[in-house]
Design a protein around this motif. Structure first.
Motif, PDB file in Angstrom:
ATOM      1  N   ILE A  93      -1.101  19.260  -2.332  1.00 42.80           N
ATOM      2  CA  ILE A  93      -0.593  19.092  -3.696  1.00 42.80           C
ATOM      3  C   ILE A  93      -1.385  20.039  -4.588  1.00 42.80           C
ATOM      4  O   ILE A  93      -2.601  19.917  -4.707  1.00 42.80           O
ATOM      5  N   LEU A  94      -0.683  20.989  -5.199  1.00 41.29           N
ATOM      6  CA  LEU A  94      -1.343  22.067  -5.930  1.00 41.29           C
ATOM      7  C   LEU A  94      -1.642  21.701  -7.383  1.00 41.29           C
ATOM      8  O   LEU A  94      -1.266  20.637  -7.868  1.00 41.29           O
ATOM      9  N   ASP A  95      -2.306  22.607  -8.077  1.00 36.42           N
ATOM     10  CA  ASP A  95      -2.827  22.393  -9.427  1.00 36.42           C
ATOM     11  C   ASP A  95      -1.795  21.831 -10.406  1.00 36.42           C
ATOM     12  O   ASP A  95      -0.664  22.309 -10.473  1.00 36.42           O
ATOM     13  N   GLY A  96      -2.214  20.827 -11.160  1.00 36.05           N
ATOM     14  CA  GLY A  96      -1.410  20.304 -12.260  1.00 36.05           C
ATOM     15  C   GLY A  96      -0.225  19.444 -11.874  1.00 36.05           C
ATOM     16  O   GLY A  96       0.556  19.062 -12.740  1.00 36.05           O
ATOM     17  N   ALA A  97      -0.072  19.108 -10.604  1.00 38.38           N
ATOM     18  CA  ALA A  97       1.054  18.276 -10.176  1.00 38.38           C
ATOM     19  C   ALA A  97       0.840  16.834 -10.625  1.00 38.38           C
ATOM     20  O   ALA A  97      -0.280  16.329 -10.622  1.00 38.38           O
ATOM     21  N   LYS A  98       1.948  16.179 -11.008  1.00 35.87           N
ATOM     22  CA  LYS A  98       1.909  14.783 -11.439  1.00 35.87           C
ATOM     23  C   LYS A  98       2.914  14.000 -10.614  1.00 35.87           C
ATOM     24  O   LYS A  98       4.107  14.293 -10.657  1.00 35.87           O
ATOM     25  N   LEU A  99       2.433  13.001  -9.868  1.00 41.59           N
ATOM     26  CA  LEU A  99       3.291  12.184  -9.023  1.00 41.59           C
ATOM     27  C   LEU A  99       3.141  10.724  -9.413  1.00 41.59           C
ATOM     28  O   LEU A  99       2.025  10.233  -9.554  1.00 41.59           O
ATOM     29  N   ASN A 100       4.276  10.048  -9.581  1.00 42.48           N
ATOM     30  CA  ASN A 100       4.286   8.646  -9.973  1.00 42.48           C
ATOM     31  C   ASN A 100       5.283   7.891  -9.093  1.00 42.48           C
ATOM     32  O   ASN A 100       6.455   8.249  -9.040  1.00 42.48           O
ATOM     33  N   ARG A 101       4.803   6.847  -8.384  1.00 43.62           N
ATOM     34  CA  ARG A 101       5.630   6.016  -7.499  1.00 43.62           C
ATOM     35  C   ARG A 101       6.421   6.851  -6.508  1.00 43.62           C
ATOM     36  O   ARG A 101       7.648   6.765  -6.436  1.00 43.62           O
ATOM     37  N   CYS A 102       5.708   7.649  -5.721  1.00 42.55           N
ATOM     38  CA  CYS A 102       6.335   8.523  -4.729  1.00 42.55           C
ATOM     39  C   CYS A 102       5.813   8.224  -3.335  1.00 42.55           C
ATOM     40  O   CYS A 102       4.705   7.738  -3.164  1.00 42.55           O
ATOM     41  N   VAL A 103       6.637   8.562  -2.344  1.00 42.34           N
ATOM     42  CA  VAL A 103       6.221   8.528  -0.953  1.00 42.34           C
ATOM     43  C   VAL A 103       6.337   9.948  -0.419  1.00 42.34           C
ATOM     44  O   VAL A 103       7.412  10.545  -0.465  1.00 42.34           O
ATOM     45  N   LEU A 104       5.220  10.495   0.066  1.00 43.42           N
ATOM     46  CA  LEU A 104       5.207  11.805   0.714  1.00 43.42           C
ATOM     47  C   LEU A 104       4.870  11.573   2.177  1.00 43.42           C
ATOM     48  O   LEU A 104       3.809  11.036   2.495  1.00 43.42           O
TER      49      LEU A 104
END
Length: 131
Positions: A29-40
């Motif tokens: 996950i690269l710079d500045g990424a925003k993840l909310n309630r995710c499945v990777l």
């Protein structure tokens, strides 16, 4: 109460923001990424300055820089092009199929197995279940 669970050998850039996510093994996950309630799932790459909410990213998928995904599913090995804006879509290897994921009707359910002797996560299985 939800929390973020992170798998093995993941790499994170600067200013990454994760909230209530499950991150598989070998994700980047690269710079500045925003993840909310995710499945990777395993081996997923999220580009810089992406915002991803209420979405599922399957194995080996790639989200390029400056993308915004909300209530989406990205299939195995699929690539989302730089700057894409996707809402309520399923992305299947360069074609889109509309399928709504309404967060009011789904909940994230995770089963974790941990090693008691080493106090570490062994595996996680996650599903979105109908409320």
């Amino acid at each position: 109460m939800l929390c973020t669970v992170i798998g093995r050998d993941c790499k994170f850039g600067e200013n990454v923001n994760l909230k209530d996510c499950v991150i598989g093994n070998h994700c980047q996950i690269l710079d500045g990424a925003k993840l909310n309630r995710c499945v990777l799932m395993d081996s997923v790459t999220v580009g810089s300055n992406c915002t991803i909410q209420n979405s599922i990213l399957c194995h080996n998928s790639m989200i390029q820089d400056n993308c915004n995904l909300n209530n989406c599913q990205v299939s195995y090995g699929a690539k989302v092009s730089k700057g894409s804006r996707l809402i309520n879509e399923a992305h299947h290897q360069d074609r889109y199929l509309t399928r709504e994921l309404d967060p009011d009707h789904f909940k994230l359910a995770c089963v974790h197995k941990t090693s008691r002797s080493r106090n570490r996560l062994i595996w996680t299985r996650c599903l979105y279940l109908l409320n």
